[in-house]
Design a protein around this motif. Structure first.
Motif, PDB file in Angstrom:
ATOM      1  N   UNK A   1       0.847  -1.197   0.000  1.00  0.00           N
ATOM      2  CA  UNK A   1       0.000   0.000   0.000  1.00  0.00           C
ATOM      3  C   UNK A   1       0.879   1.242   0.000  1.00  0.00           C
ATOM      4  N   UNK A   2       0.421   2.244  -0.719  1.00  0.00           N
ATOM      5  CA  UNK A   2       1.194   3.469  -0.858  1.00  0.00           C
ATOM      6  C   UNK A   2       0.317   4.691  -0.568  1.00  0.00           C
ATOM      7  N   UNK A   3       0.943   5.848  -0.299  1.00  0.00           N
ATOM      8  CA  UNK A   3       0.164   7.068  -0.085  1.00  0.00           C
ATOM      9  C   UNK A   3      -0.810   7.322  -1.238  1.00  0.00           C
ATOM     10  N   UNK A   4      -2.000   7.800  -0.888  1.00  0.00           N
ATOM     11  CA  UNK A   4      -3.030   8.073  -1.881  1.00  0.00           C
ATOM     12  C   UNK A   4      -4.024   6.934  -2.022  1.00  0.00           C
ATOM     13  N   UNK A   5      -3.625   5.740  -1.584  1.00  0.00           N
ATOM     14  CA  UNK A   5      -4.533   4.594  -1.674  1.00  0.00           C
ATOM     15  C   UNK A   5      -5.463   4.544  -0.469  1.00  0.00           C
ATOM     16  N   UNK A   6      -6.606   3.915  -0.690  1.00  0.00           N
ATOM     17  CA  UNK A   6      -7.580   3.672   0.377  1.00  0.00           C
ATOM     18  C   UNK A   6      -7.006   2.610   1.314  1.00  0.00           C
ATOM     19  N   UNK A   7      -7.018   2.871   2.616  1.00  0.00           N
ATOM     20  CA  UNK A   7      -6.528   1.889   3.590  1.00  0.00           C
ATOM     21  C   UNK A   7      -7.516   0.723   3.655  1.00  0.00           C
ATOM     22  N   UNK A   8      -7.057  -0.508   3.464  1.00  0.00           N
ATOM     23  CA  UNK A   8      -7.966  -1.662   3.548  1.00  0.00           C
ATOM     24  C   UNK A   8      -8.626  -1.742   4.928  1.00  0.00           C
ATOM     25  N   UNK A   9      -9.942  -1.868   4.924  1.00  0.00           N
ATOM     26  CA  UNK A   9     -10.672  -1.982   6.189  1.00  0.00           C
ATOM     27  C   UNK A   9     -10.456  -3.378   6.762  1.00  0.00           C
ATOM     28  N   UNK A  10     -10.569  -3.480   8.067  1.00  0.00           N
ATOM     29  CA  UNK A  10     -10.484  -4.783   8.726  1.00  0.00           C
ATOM     30  C   UNK A  10     -11.216  -4.712  10.050  1.00  0.00           C
ATOM     31  N   UNK A  11     -11.565  -5.874  10.539  1.00  0.00           N
ATOM     32  CA  UNK A  11     -12.123  -6.011  11.879  1.00  0.00           C
ATOM     33  C   UNK A  11     -11.410  -7.184  12.513  1.00  0.00           C
ATOM     34  N   UNK A  12     -10.879  -6.979  13.722  1.00  0.00           N
ATOM     35  CA  UNK A  12     -10.094  -8.032  14.357  1.00  0.00           C
ATOM     36  C   UNK A  12     -10.113  -7.879  15.873  1.00  0.00           C
ATOM     37  N   UNK A  13      -9.735  -8.942  16.552  1.00  0.00           N
ATOM     38  CA  UNK A  13      -9.616  -8.912  18.008  1.00  0.00           C
ATOM     39  C   UNK A  13      -8.331  -8.196  18.386  1.00  0.00           C
ATOM     40  N   UNK A  14      -8.416  -7.407  19.451  1.00  0.00           N
ATOM     41  CA  UNK A  14      -7.233  -6.701  19.933  1.00  0.00           C
ATOM     42  C   UNK A  14      -7.163  -6.816  21.452  1.00  0.00           C
ATOM     43  N   UNK A  15      -6.112  -6.251  22.010  1.00  0.00           N
ATOM     44  CA  UNK A  15      -5.934  -6.237  23.463  1.00  0.00           C
ATOM     45  C   UNK A  15      -7.045  -5.443  24.145  1.00  0.00           C
ATOM     46  N   UNK A  16      -7.784  -4.640  23.378  1.00  0.00           N
ATOM     47  CA  UNK A  16      -8.868  -3.826  23.940  1.00  0.00           C
ATOM     48  C   UNK A  16     -10.222  -4.178  23.314  1.00  0.00           C
ATOM     49  N   UNK A  17     -10.391  -5.427  22.915  1.00  0.00           N
ATOM     50  CA  UNK A  17     -11.646  -5.849  22.302  1.00  0.00           C
ATOM     51  C   UNK A  17     -11.588  -5.760  20.785  1.00  0.00           C
ATOM     52  N   UNK A  18     -12.740  -5.889  20.156  1.00  0.00           N
ATOM     53  CA  UNK A  18     -12.805  -5.879  18.700  1.00  0.00           C
ATOM     54  C   UNK A  18     -12.508  -4.482  18.154  1.00  0.00           C
ATOM     55  N   UNK A  19     -11.723  -4.421  17.082  1.00  0.00           N
ATOM     56  CA  UNK A  19     -11.350  -3.157  16.453  1.00  0.00           C
ATOM     57  C   UNK A  19     -11.727  -3.223  14.981  1.00  0.00           C
ATOM     58  N   UNK A  20     -12.423  -2.181  14.517  1.00  0.00           N
ATOM     59  CA  UNK A  20     -12.770  -2.079  13.094  1.00  0.00           C
ATOM     60  C   UNK A  20     -12.200  -0.753  12.596  1.00  0.00           C
ATOM     61  N   UNK A  21     -11.312  -0.825  11.613  1.00  0.00           N
ATOM     62  CA  UNK A  21     -10.626   0.381  11.146  1.00  0.00           C
ATOM     63  C   UNK A  21     -11.608   1.468  10.710  1.00  0.00           C
ATOM     64  N   UNK A  22     -12.629   1.111   9.939  1.00  0.00           N
ATOM     65  CA  UNK A  22     -13.556   2.129   9.414  1.00  0.00           C
ATOM     66  C   UNK A  22     -14.347   2.837  10.520  1.00  0.00           C
ATOM     67  N   UNK A  23     -14.380   2.274  11.731  1.00  0.00           N
ATOM     68  CA  UNK A  23     -15.079   2.947  12.829  1.00  0.00           C
ATOM     69  C   UNK A  23     -14.315   4.183  13.312  1.00  0.00           C
ATOM     70  N   UNK A  24     -13.084   4.367  12.823  1.00  0.00           N
ATOM     71  CA  UNK A  24     -12.288   5.534  13.204  1.00  0.00           C
ATOM     72  C   UNK A  24     -12.354   6.652  12.169  1.00  0.00           C
ATOM     73  N   UNK A  25     -13.267   6.541  11.180  1.00  0.00           N
ATOM     74  CA  UNK A  25     -13.422   7.619  10.188  1.00  0.00           C
ATOM     75  C   UNK A  25     -13.690   8.916  10.943  1.00  0.00           C
ATOM     76  N   UNK A  26     -13.112   9.994  10.458  1.00  0.00           N
ATOM     77  CA  UNK A  26     -13.225  11.270  11.154  1.00  0.00           C
ATOM     78  C   UNK A  26     -12.035  11.522  12.060  1.00  0.00           C
ATOM     79  N   UNK A  27     -11.214  10.485  12.246  1.00  0.00           N
ATOM     80  CA  UNK A  27      -9.961  10.608  13.001  1.00  0.00           C
ATOM     81  C   UNK A  27      -8.827  10.136  12.118  1.00  0.00           C
ATOM     82  N   UNK A  28      -7.630  10.614  12.415  1.00  0.00           N
ATOM     83  CA  UNK A  28      -6.444  10.062  11.763  1.00  0.00           C
ATOM     84  C   UNK A  28      -6.108   8.756  12.490  1.00  0.00           C
TER      85      UNK A  28
END
Length: 150
Positions: free
Chosen positions: A1-28
């Motif tokens: 992946x390179x600058x300018x590309x859409x970051x691939x979304x994912x949902x996965x288990x983490x040390x703080x519960x389930x994390x979904x990348x697209x749920x952070x839209x509106x934040x860097x």
């Protein structure tokens, strides 16, 4: 992946519960991949991201770490070092592969950091820094610049 590309979304288990990348839209998002929990470089890198975490938050940014370790390992790693942000378990290496972050042998992640803007676009990719912990400092520098420019 390179600058300018859409970051691939994912949902996965983490040390703080389930994390979904697209749920952070509106934040860097600072999404960093690291080879293995509990190794010296990866430990220093996570500790440095933790030390700077409040500054990332002040710049409307979330930090997410990813490695191919199991969820139980990630939880122990985060707990041992008082980690403030989620570290994701990607045992199947699907997220790592989707970002092109697999090492040459395909066994673990390379040390790569992606800075993703509020709209889910990759704005910067950090590779091959001299020291693992420099990823955190450089990422914060970039996030701060993004915050002041827009």
């Amino acid at each position: 992946m390179e600058p300018g590309q859409e970051a691939p979304d994912f949902e996965a288990e983490s040390s703080k519960g389930s994390v979904k990348l697209s749920s952070f839209r509106g934040k860097k998002v600072v999404l960093y991949f690291y080879p293995k929990s509990f190794t010296p470089g990866c430990t220093r890198e996570m500790e440095r991201f933790s030390e700077l975490y409040d500054q990332f938050k002040q710049n409307n940014a979330e930090v997410i770490g990813v490695s191919a370790d199991s969820i139980s390992t990630q939880k122990k790693f985060a707990e041992k070092y008082g980690n403030k942000f989620p570290v994701v378990a990607d045992k199947e290496k699907k997220i790592i592969a989707s970002y092109g972050a697999l090492n040459e042998k395909g066994t673990s992640a390379q040390r790569i950091t992606f800075i993703i803007d509020e709209n889910g676009k990759i704005v910067e990719v950090l590779r091959k820094m001299k020291k693992a912990e420099e990823h955190a400092d450089k990422a914060l520098e970039i996030v701060t610049k993004l915050s002041s420019s827009g």
